[in-house]
Design a protein around this motif. Structure first.
Motif, short mmCIF file in Angstrom:
data_model
loop_
_atom_site.label_atom_id
_atom_site.label_comp_id
_atom_site.label_asym_id
_atom_site.label_seq_id
_atom_site.Cartn_x
_atom_site.Cartn_y
_atom_site.Cartn_z
N GLU A 39 0.64 0.62 6.42
CA GLU A 39 0.88 1.87 5.67
C GLU A 39 0.45 3.07 6.51
N GLY A 40 -0.68 2.93 7.25
CA GLY A 40 -1.12 4.03 8.10
C GLY A 40 -0.13 4.37 9.19
N VAL A 91 5.31 10.16 0.61
CA VAL A 91 4.53 8.94 0.38
C VAL A 91 4.95 7.89 1.41
N SER A 106 -2.75 -2.40 4.88
CA SER A 106 -3.26 -1.03 4.91
C SER A 106 -2.96 -0.36 6.25
N PHE A 152 0.86 -1.19 0.00
CA PHE A 152 0.00 0.00 0.00
C PHE A 152 0.90 1.23 0.00
N ARG A 156 0.79 11.43 1.68
CA ARG A 156 0.42 12.05 2.95
C ARG A 156 -0.16 13.44 2.72
N PHE A 208 -2.81 14.40 1.30
CA PHE A 208 -3.27 14.65 -0.07
C PHE A 208 -4.51 15.54 -0.08
N LYS A 217 2.74 7.17 8.87
CA LYS A 217 2.50 8.55 9.33
C LYS A 217 2.83 8.65 10.82
N ASP A 264 -5.75 8.59 -4.23
CA ASP A 264 -4.30 8.81 -4.41
C ASP A 264 -3.49 7.62 -3.95
N ALA A 265 -4.14 6.59 -3.44
CA ALA A 265 -3.43 5.42 -2.92
C ALA A 265 -3.32 4.32 -3.97
N ASP A 274 0.54 5.56 -0.10
CA ASP A 274 -0.45 6.63 0.04
C ASP A 274 0.28 7.96 0.18
#
Length: 706
Positions: free
Chosen positions: A575-576, A539, A572, A452, A456, A458, A579, A498-499, A454
């Protein structure tokens, strides 16, 4: 036989040879040392090697490490590795094995590797518990059996003398005690060999799984009159035994309790050779006795029913099975020799294969009985043996392969038109050659690496752009990262705003390399955006490896391909967390364990992440190569300090952890990872959080407290 089948057979034979050579080669990498009077001096040892700590250990029956004081206690000496039954006259109980070590000076931390013991254990160094498997206890009710390898890091010591205790408790098996050797070496060396061992068993299990599915398909489809039921159940039994013994890789995906894992191990042992006998009887019915086969099937059935009894009872009742196993093997060899003398078709090939197979089976039986300590050799030999059986199928499948080839050519022209909308890989995994063959509800399960990515913040960025600028920006970004995914053997499953969600069906290495290269391209893209006066982007990329289900959902007038799995949700979530930690690339432990050493990447352990529906938290690992080169070099300078700090934190030594993390945080002020550990260490010292929580859970509670 077609050239394609020959290539496949040669490839599998080469894999089997490599696996067997690697298994035997591991013996040469480890040096066995014999302790005398429970003492070993390793100061002159070659630190490039891993040492097996065999020989004389002190043995304290029904004593925990805490109960052993400096005073002289009644003790005995026991030869390691060995069960305590012959020494104590009983299997149930608990004991402490003790060895004193004199370690050499080293800038790298040492680690202890304890392989499976019967049936729960803990490793202590200088009276401090470092880890283990299960929950050993002097109280039977509080003991939790678990038989898995444990690797623990030795804490930094002012002196170089270590009192090593192995505390073992058993209330589940007829035999108790130290079944396997204890090993010591540098942490990185121990960890690398452990990872390689699990990877090797995973490869073996994957090949056996393919073989089992292959024969299962033939059995169900009834496309051949060849007696496949026996070889199918034989391959299935060996597959189950492979994943339930050794490193027990089945537990990495399904955390089964000890009682379930033990019964899988035994039932696969009971039925492997009877299934093989049934297979050969089907090939040579005039040479094999059907009546003798029924006797062996009956014995295996009775022993299988005994698995309903408590484990300490059925393990005792099964102690005579090796004699039945040997008798079955002898009858099988004699009857197969008769077929060979009568010059039956394929009998010489099968006789050669069965001889190799029985050598491995005898070795594995003696190893499981603690008579030999050679490791399991049968699985790679089984692969080679089954390849010989596939030869017998080759001729009957040639016509089928020819028909499939014609069908593929007929539909190729339509497939090219649809491939831009539906990935060819998606059709491939569903077993379809063309999109017109897909039906609603079709699905397939497969192990893959899931990526994944993404952008950041966005939402904030898109609000400053017009709709056209938004689409132009996204297409500009995607045309840079999309080719990287395909270059490394992956394919994009879907775009989610955007992911990106991408799948890597071949190996986790490809997903890791793609993640690192994507970050490199994004840094170059930011230079371009900076020159054009645009805002730079960041990203986050999360990668997890696991089983997932690819299939179609919807209704008859409108359907689409999708992927459903806990593994996707976990990827997922990872990926979170990029951040949360301000990290460019984060991997799950499953992906990290499958990463090859030759990738040349550097990693950093981050956190235990709670996963919904799973009893245990999942460890996550940061890929340092995702940072710019100068940042990576800064982090590498403090890698050893970070390992020691993290180890102190895990042990609950929060003051030591805070001091070590502070050193890193002061040197690299914008390193979010060490900054969070400093906060957590201080919070734990002040008793404002529960140290048993993961970092992400603890920080949520800490933020509430603040």
């Amino acid at each position: 036989m077609s050239s394609g089948i020959k290539v496949i057979l040669l490839g599998f034979a080469f894999i089997a040879f490599l696996l067997l050579a690697n298994e035997l080669g591991d013996r040469t990498k480890t040096q066995t040392l014999q302790a005398k009077q429970a003492y070993l001096d390793l100061r002159e040892a070659d630190l490039k090697k891993v040492f097996q700590l065999d020989g004389e250990w002190d043995f304290y029956w029904k004593k925990t490490p805490e109960e052993i004081s400096s005073e002289v206690l009644p003790k005995k000496t026991i030869e390691m590795p060995s069960h305590w039954n012959s020494l104590t006259g009983e299997g149930f109980g608990y004991a402490t094995y003790r060895l004193k070590l004199r370690l050499p000076a080293s800038s790298e931390p040492f680690a202890i590797e304890a392989l499976e013991q019967d049936t729960s254990f803990a490793v202590y160094a200088n009276g401090k518990k470092l880890g283990g498997s299960g929950n050993p206890s002097s109280n039977q009710n509080s003991t939790i059996p678990e038989v898995r390898t444990a690797v623990v890091i030795l804490p930094a010591l002012a002196e170089q003398t270590v009192t090593l205790d192995l505390f073992v408790a058993n209330y589940s098996h007829r035999k108790g005690g130290a079944w396997s050797s204890i090993r010591i070496g540098l942490f990185q060396k121990i960890q690398a060999e452990w990872t390689l061992r699990k990877l090797r068993e995973t490869v073996i299990a994957s090949v056996l799984g393919f073989i089992t599915l292959f024969f299962g398909f033939i059995l169900i489809s009834k496309k051949s009159d060849f007696p496949v039921a026996g070889i199918f159940f034989f391959a299935l039994a060996v597959l189950v035994r492979t994943v339930s013994t050794g490193e027990r890789i089945l537990a990495d995906f399904f955390p089964l309790p000890y009682w379930a894992m033990l019964r899988l191990e035994y039932i696969s042992w009971f039925w492997a050779v009877p299934a093989l006998y049934y297979y050969f009887w089907g090939i040579f019915p005039r040479d094999f006795s059907k009546k003798i086969g029924y006797y062996f099937y009956g014995f295996s059935a009775l022993l299988s029913l005994s698995l309903l009894l408590p484990s300490h009872i059925f393990t005792y009742n099964s102690s005579f099975y090796p004699f039945i196993f040997l008798a079955n093997s002898c009858f099988l060899s004699v009857y197969l020799g008769k077929s060979f003398l009568k010059k039956r078709n394929h009998s010489e090939t099968l006789l050669f294969g069965i001889v190799l197979l029985l050598i491995g089976a005898v070795n594995d039986t003696l190893h499981s009985m603690s008579i030999l300590h050679t490791g399991y050799m049968a699985p790679p030999l089984v692969i080679f043996f089954v390849l010989l059986q596939i030869v017998a199928f080759a001729k009957s499948f040639q016509d089928l392969l020819s028909k499939e080839k014609k069908l593929r050519e007929e539909y190729n022209r339509l497939g090219d038109s649809y491939s831009r909308f539906v990935p060819k890989e998606f059709l491939k995994f569903l077993g379809k050659k063309d999109i017109t063959d897909i039906q609603l509800g079709e699905q397939v399960q497969r192990k893959m690496a899931i990526l994944f990515a993404d952008i950041r913040s966005f939402t904030d960025l898109s609000e400053s752009l017009t709709p056209k600028e938004n689409f132009d920006f996204l297409n500009s970004y995607l045309k840079r990262v999309g080719p990287i995914i395909r270059k490394h053997g992956g394919f994009i499953d879907k775009f989610i705003g955007d992911a990106i969600m991408a799948l890597f069906p071949n190996e986790s290495n490809q997903a890791i390399k793609a993640s690192v290269e994507m970050q490199e391209v994004i840094r170059d893209y930011n230079e371009h955006r900076k020159k054009m006066g645009y805002q730079e982007i960041q990203v986050g990329i999360g990668v997890h490896t696991g089983f997932l289900i690819l299939g179609t959902i919807g209704e008859h007038e409108r359907m689409e391909g999708t992927v459903i799995s806990d593994a996707v949700n976990l990827a997922s979530r990872i990926e979170g967390l990029t951040k949360f930690f301000n990290s460019p690339v984060i991997l799950s432990a499953d992906t990290f364990m499958e990463a090859s050493d030759d990738l040349g990447f550097e990693y950093r352990l981050l956190d235990r992440m709670p996963v919904k529906g799973k009893a245990e938290n999942v460890f996550i690992v940061e890929v340092l190569d995702g940072y710019p080169p100068e940042r990576k070099e800064e982090l590498l300078k403090f890698k050893e300090e970070y390992i020691l700090a993290l180890d102190a934190y895990r042990r609950g030594e929060f003051e030591e952890a805070e001091a070590r993390f502070s050193i890193i945080s002061k040197a690299i002020p914008d390193d979010k990872v060490t900054e969070r550990f400093v906060e957590l260490s201080n919070a734990a010292i002040l008793k404002k959080i529960d140290s048993a929580l993961s970092i992400s859970q603890s920080l949520e509670k800490w933020d509430e407290t603040l």
